[in-house]
Design a protein around this motif. Structure first.
Motif, PDB file in Angstrom:
ATOM      1  N   THR A  18     -24.504  52.932  46.428  1.00  0.00           N
ATOM      2  CA  THR A  18     -25.387  51.878  46.904  1.00  0.00           C
ATOM      3  C   THR A  18     -25.342  50.750  45.884  1.00  0.00           C
ATOM      4  OG1 THR A  18     -27.283  52.851  45.753  1.00  0.00           O
ATOM      5  CG2 THR A  18     -26.925  53.555  48.026  1.00  0.00           C
ATOM      6  N   PRO A  19     -25.822  49.609  46.228  1.00  0.00           N
ATOM      7  CA  PRO A  19     -25.788  48.497  45.282  1.00  0.00           C
ATOM      8  C   PRO A  19     -26.505  48.817  43.963  1.00  0.00           C
ATOM      9  CG  PRO A  19     -26.377  47.691  47.465  1.00  0.00           C
ATOM     10  CD  PRO A  19     -26.319  49.182  47.538  1.00  0.00           C
ATOM     11  N   GLY A  20     -27.504  49.695  43.968  1.00  0.00           N
ATOM     12  CA  GLY A  20     -28.243  50.021  42.758  1.00  0.00           C
ATOM     13  C   GLY A  20     -27.632  51.182  41.983  1.00  0.00           C
ATOM     14  N   GLY A  21     -26.600  51.798  42.463  1.00  0.00           N
ATOM     15  CA  GLY A  21     -25.988  52.939  41.791  1.00  0.00           C
ATOM     16  C   GLY A  21     -25.709  54.061  42.770  1.00  0.00           C
ATOM     17  N   VAL A  22     -25.639  55.268  42.263  1.00  0.00           N
ATOM     18  CA  VAL A  22     -25.358  56.435  43.094  1.00  0.00           C
ATOM     19  C   VAL A  22     -26.675  57.010  43.591  1.00  0.00           C
ATOM     20  CG1 VAL A  22     -24.354  58.753  43.092  1.00  0.00           C
ATOM     21  CG2 VAL A  22     -23.284  56.939  41.779  1.00  0.00           C
ATOM     22  N   GLU A  23     -26.716  57.332  44.874  1.00  0.00           N
ATOM     23  CA  GLU A  23     -27.916  57.901  45.466  1.00  0.00           C
ATOM     24  C   GLU A  23     -27.783  59.423  45.492  1.00  0.00           C
ATOM     25  OE1 GLU A  23     -29.687  58.039  49.896  1.00  0.00           O
ATOM     26  OE2 GLU A  23     -29.132  56.058  49.147  1.00  0.00           O
ATOM     27  N   VAL A  24     -28.774  60.106  44.965  1.00  0.00           N
ATOM     28  CA  VAL A  24     -28.758  61.567  44.910  1.00  0.00           C
ATOM     29  C   VAL A  24     -29.748  62.098  45.921  1.00  0.00           C
ATOM     30  CG1 VAL A  24     -29.075  63.573  43.415  1.00  0.00           C
ATOM     31  CG2 VAL A  24     -28.192  61.438  42.458  1.00  0.00           C
ATOM     32  N   GLU A  25     -29.291  63.041  46.777  1.00  0.00           N
ATOM     33  CA  GLU A  25     -30.172  63.567  47.819  1.00  0.00           C
ATOM     34  C   GLU A  25     -31.243  64.499  47.269  1.00  0.00           C
ATOM     35  OE1 GLU A  25     -28.339  65.310  51.205  1.00  0.00           O
ATOM     36  OE2 GLU A  25     -26.887  63.697  51.374  1.00  0.00           O
ATOM     37  N   ASN A  26     -30.871  65.454  46.472  1.00  0.00           N
ATOM     38  CA  ASN A  26     -31.810  66.461  45.976  1.00  0.00           C
ATOM     39  C   ASN A  26     -32.029  66.284  44.480  1.00  0.00           C
ATOM     40  OD1 ASN A  26     -32.005  67.702  48.504  1.00  0.00           O
ATOM     41  ND2 ASN A  26     -30.141  68.854  48.124  1.00  0.00           N
ATOM     42  N   GLN A  27     -32.740  65.248  44.115  1.00  0.00           N
ATOM     43  CA  GLN A  27     -33.014  64.985  42.706  1.00  0.00           C
ATOM     44  C   GLN A  27     -34.009  66.008  42.183  1.00  0.00           C
ATOM     45  OE1 GLN A  27     -31.559  62.674  40.732  1.00  0.00           O
ATOM     46  NE2 GLN A  27     -32.672  63.537  39.024  1.00  0.00           N
ATOM     47  N   VAL A  28     -33.693  66.617  41.051  1.00  0.00           N
ATOM     48  CA  VAL A  28     -34.567  67.612  40.447  1.00  0.00           C
ATOM     49  C   VAL A  28     -35.357  66.953  39.329  1.00  0.00           C
ATOM     50  CG1 VAL A  28     -34.632  69.822  39.232  1.00  0.00           C
ATOM     51  CG2 VAL A  28     -32.900  69.413  40.993  1.00  0.00           C
ATOM     52  N   ASP A  29     -36.659  67.201  39.338  1.00  0.00           N
ATOM     53  CA  ASP A  29     -37.535  66.641  38.324  1.00  0.00           C
ATOM     54  C   ASP A  29     -37.469  67.513  37.078  1.00  0.00           C
ATOM     55  OD1 ASP A  29     -39.521  65.131  37.057  1.00  0.00           O
ATOM     56  OD2 ASP A  29     -41.108  66.415  37.868  1.00  0.00           O
ATOM     57  N   ARG A  30     -37.162  66.918  35.952  1.00  0.00           N
ATOM     58  CA  ARG A  30     -37.028  67.658  34.692  1.00  0.00           C
ATOM     59  C   ARG A  30     -38.331  68.356  34.317  1.00  0.00           C
ATOM     60  NH1 ARG A  30     -33.945  67.689  29.936  1.00  0.00           N
ATOM     61  NH2 ARG A  30     -35.186  67.978  28.064  1.00  0.00           N
ATOM     62  N   GLU A  31     -39.450  67.724  34.537  1.00  0.00           N
ATOM     63  CA  GLU A  31     -40.750  68.294  34.181  1.00  0.00           C
ATOM     64  C   GLU A  31     -41.022  69.580  34.962  1.00  0.00           C
ATOM     65  OE1 GLU A  31     -42.819  67.508  31.708  1.00  0.00           O
ATOM     66  OE2 GLU A  31     -41.254  66.113  31.124  1.00  0.00           O
ATOM     67  N   SER A  32     -40.603  69.641  36.217  1.00  0.00           N
ATOM     68  CA  SER A  32     -40.841  70.859  37.000  1.00  0.00           C
ATOM     69  C   SER A  32     -40.021  72.020  36.440  1.00  0.00           C
ATOM     70  CB  SER A  32     -40.500  70.639  38.472  1.00  0.00           C
ATOM     71  OG  SER A  32     -39.109  70.405  38.632  1.00  0.00           O
ATOM     72  N   ILE A  33     -38.840  71.743  35.933  1.00  0.00           N
ATOM     73  CA  ILE A  33     -38.016  72.796  35.322  1.00  0.00           C
ATOM     74  C   ILE A  33     -38.657  73.264  34.032  1.00  0.00           C
ATOM     75  CG2 ILE A  33     -35.797  73.292  34.248  1.00  0.00           C
ATOM     76  CD1 ILE A  33     -34.536  71.357  36.256  1.00  0.00           C
ATOM     77  N   VAL A  34     -39.111  72.335  33.207  1.00  0.00           N
ATOM     78  CA  VAL A  34     -39.744  72.690  31.940  1.00  0.00           C
ATOM     79  C   VAL A  34     -41.005  73.496  32.198  1.00  0.00           C
ATOM     80  CG1 VAL A  34     -40.892  71.746  29.895  1.00  0.00           C
ATOM     81  CG2 VAL A  34     -38.760  70.733  30.700  1.00  0.00           C
ATOM     82  N   ARG A  35     -41.803  73.104  33.185  1.00  0.00           N
ATOM     83  CA  ARG A  35     -43.025  73.833  33.524  1.00  0.00           C
ATOM     84  C   ARG A  35     -42.704  75.254  33.987  1.00  0.00           C
ATOM     85  NH1 ARG A  35     -44.976  70.699  37.735  1.00  0.00           N
ATOM     86  NH2 ARG A  35     -44.109  68.861  36.850  1.00  0.00           N
TER      87      ARG A  35
END
Length: 112
Positions: A18-35
């Motif tokens: 996309t014009p703003g960069g690469v679009e990721v469908e399933n973005q994982v939140d780092r905080e949820s992994i750390v939690r």
């Protein structure tokens, strides 16, 4: 020579640009992994005892390792503890008292 295989192409790109960069469908939140890592508690191990070595024959070592491999105990140390417990239970009361004295002296010497 080795033949170079052609890469399997589906004809469809797996990334969407996309014009703003690469679009990721399933973005994982780092905080949820750390939690989730913090929430899972590892089983507490008992503190490791000081280890030492003893002189035994190769035949005895192989027998002990074979019994552990068969699943008779988790470790050679656990197997030996089981054997020692069985032997101590078979001692006469006077032998048990003598054992307790000798073992107490050895334990105190090791703790110094």
């Amino acid at each position: 020579m080795l033949e170079k295989k052609a890469a399997h192409k589906t004809g469809k790109s797996l990334l969407r640009h996309t014009p703003g960069g690469v679009e990721v469908e399933n973005q994982v939140d780092r905080e949820s992994i750390v939690r989730s890592v913090k929430e899972t508690t590892a089983p507490k191990k008992k503190p490791a005892e000081k280890t030492t070595s003893i002189r035994i024959s190769v035949t005895t070592r192989n027998a002990l390792n074979s019994l552990v491999t068969l699943g008779e105990a988790e470790t050679v140390n656990a197997l030996l503890e089981e054997f020692i417990t069985q032997k101590l239970e078979s001692l006469r009361p006077d032998q048990q008292r003598t054992y307790d004295i000798i073992n107490g002296v050895a334990t105190k010497r090791d703790n110094v």
